[in-house]
Write a protein that holds these residues in place. Structure first.
Motif, PDB file in Angstrom:
ATOM      1  N   LEU A  96       0.838  -1.207   0.000  1.00 19.41           N
ATOM      2  CA  LEU A  96       0.000   0.000   0.000  1.00 19.41           C
ATOM      3  C   LEU A  96       0.871   1.254   0.000  1.00 19.41           C
ATOM      4  O   LEU A  96       0.619   2.186  -0.768  1.00 19.41           O
ATOM      5  CB  LEU A  96      -0.892   0.026   1.246  1.00 19.41           C
ATOM      6  CG  LEU A  96      -2.102  -0.890   1.252  1.00 19.41           C
ATOM      7  CD1 LEU A  96      -2.781  -0.850   2.617  1.00 19.41           C
ATOM      8  CD2 LEU A  96      -3.078  -0.498   0.160  1.00 19.41           C
ATOM      9  N   ASP A  97       1.895   1.266   0.857  1.00 21.00           N
ATOM     10  CA  ASP A  97       2.780   2.424   0.931  1.00 21.00           C
ATOM     11  C   ASP A  97       3.477   2.677  -0.401  1.00 21.00           C
ATOM     12  O   ASP A  97       3.571   3.821  -0.857  1.00 21.00           O
ATOM     13  CB  ASP A  97       3.836   2.234   2.024  1.00 21.00           C
ATOM     14  CG  ASP A  97       3.247   2.267   3.425  1.00 21.00           C
ATOM     15  OD1 ASP A  97       2.094   2.726   3.587  1.00 21.00           O
ATOM     16  OD2 ASP A  97       3.940   1.813   4.366  1.00 21.00           O
ATOM     17  N   ALA A  98       3.957   1.614  -1.037  1.00 19.95           N
ATOM     18  CA  ALA A  98       4.680   1.759  -2.307  1.00 19.95           C
ATOM     19  C   ALA A  98       3.771   2.305  -3.405  1.00 19.95           C
ATOM     20  O   ALA A  98       4.161   3.194  -4.170  1.00 19.95           O
ATOM     21  CB  ALA A  98       5.282   0.426  -2.731  1.00 19.95           C
ATOM     22  N   VAL A  99       2.546   1.795  -3.483  1.00 22.65           N
ATOM     23  CA  VAL A  99       1.614   2.267  -4.511  1.00 22.65           C
ATOM     24  C   VAL A  99       1.199   3.707  -4.227  1.00 22.65           C
ATOM     25  O   VAL A  99       1.129   4.536  -5.141  1.00 22.65           O
ATOM     26  CB  VAL A  99       0.405   1.307  -4.615  1.00 22.65           C
ATOM     27  CG1 VAL A  99      -0.702   1.901  -5.468  1.00 22.65           C
ATOM     28  CG2 VAL A  99       0.863  -0.031  -5.201  1.00 22.65           C
ATOM     29  N   ASN A 100       0.947   4.028  -2.971  1.00 28.17           N
ATOM     30  CA  ASN A 100       0.603   5.417  -2.630  1.00 28.17           C
ATOM     31  C   ASN A 100       1.750   6.374  -2.930  1.00 28.17           C
ATOM     32  O   ASN A 100       1.528   7.478  -3.436  1.00 28.17           O
ATOM     33  CB  ASN A 100       0.188   5.521  -1.160  1.00 28.17           C
ATOM     34  CG  ASN A 100      -1.210   4.985  -0.932  1.00 28.17           C
ATOM     35  OD1 ASN A 100      -2.061   5.055  -1.810  1.00 28.17           O
ATOM     36  ND2 ASN A 100      -1.444   4.443   0.243  1.00 28.17           N
ATOM     37  N   ARG A 101       2.984   5.975  -2.632  1.00 31.78           N
ATOM     38  CA  ARG A 101       4.143   6.811  -2.955  1.00 31.78           C
ATOM     39  C   ARG A 101       4.237   7.039  -4.460  1.00 31.78           C
ATOM     40  O   ARG A 101       4.505   8.148  -4.915  1.00 31.78           O
ATOM     41  CB  ARG A 101       5.445   6.170  -2.460  1.00 31.78           C
ATOM     42  CG  ARG A 101       5.847   6.567  -1.072  1.00 31.78           C
ATOM     43  CD  ARG A 101       7.285   6.164  -0.749  1.00 31.78           C
ATOM     44  NE  ARG A 101       7.652   4.818  -1.152  1.00 31.78           N
ATOM     45  CZ  ARG A 101       7.434   3.722  -0.434  1.00 31.78           C
ATOM     46  NH1 ARG A 101       6.824   3.804   0.732  1.00 31.78           N
ATOM     47  NH2 ARG A 101       7.806   2.545  -0.880  1.00 31.78           N
ATOM     48  N   ALA A 102       4.015   5.977  -5.222  1.00 28.28           N
ATOM     49  CA  ALA A 102       4.101   6.112  -6.678  1.00 28.28           C
ATOM     50  C   ALA A 102       3.017   7.044  -7.212  1.00 28.28           C
ATOM     51  O   ALA A 102       3.272   7.834  -8.126  1.00 28.28           O
ATOM     52  CB  ALA A 102       3.986   4.740  -7.345  1.00 28.28           C
TER      53      ALA A 102
END
Length: 199
Positions: A96-102
């Protein structure tokens, strides 16, 4: 798993991949029979071709390994979210964090910087980085739309071993390709022939 050349690989897009580029991204690491593996993003040139085919980068963007690695990393995080959704499990926090950062990575403007020599100044990101940041943001947003939209309930994993692709179910079809469907039917037929009392 042994990696195979991707130029010879003719894997049709899984159902739904034309509509959701993030689904096609998730399926760009392909498990093949015989322990073979194909990574459609395995080299910077291959990643550039994939982005170009999806309208996310020019053909001559000059994608380098650092950028290709970021794209492969986003792919793995999206795969983790798809796997959790299909299994009915909680979404992994790191994915979730990685997709939100992207999704928030692509800057809308040249950012403000300061250094002792130049003082305050604005700096635009390197053109290739801008291209990649926008591509990652678009793919992450597309994954979020898929996972939260009306099609989320149609998301499934191809059940034909060793396939590792995801698709959107259409009617009774639940394989990612005709090849996987044929392989699954052949395996079932072989298993029936091997049972005692069957001919």
């Amino acid at each position: 798993m042994e990696e195979t050349a991707t130029d010879d690989l003719a894997v049709p897009p899984a159902p739904g991949a034309e509509q959701y580029p993030a689904l096609d991204l998730a399926n760009s690491a392909v498990a093949l029979t015989g322990g073979q593996f194909a990574d459609l993003l395995g080299t910077p040139a291959a990643a550039n071709r994939w982005l170009f085919r999806h309208g996310l980068a020019p053909a001559d963007a000059g994608i380098q390994e650092t950028c290709a690695s970021q794209l492969r990393s986003l792919r793995e995080q999206i795969r983790a979210l798809l796997a959790a959704r299909v299994a009915g499990q909680p979404a992994p926090g790191d994915a979730l964090d990685a997709v939100n950062r992207a999704m928030t990575k692509a800057p809308a403007a040249a950012l403000l910087h300061w250094d002792p020599t130049r003082g305050l100044h604005r700096v635009a990101a390197h053109p290739v980085n801008q291209i990649l940041d926008h591509a990652l943001a678009a793919l992450a947003g597309d994954a979020a739309d898929l996972l939260t939209g009306a099609d989320a309930d149609r998301l499934t994993a191809c059940p034909s071993a060793p396939c590792n692709r995801y698709l959107l179910r259409h009617g009774r079809r639940h394989w990612c390709s005709t090849r996987c469907g044929d392989r699954a039917r052949a395996a079932r037929a072989y298993a029936r022939r091997g049972r005692p009392g069957t001919a």
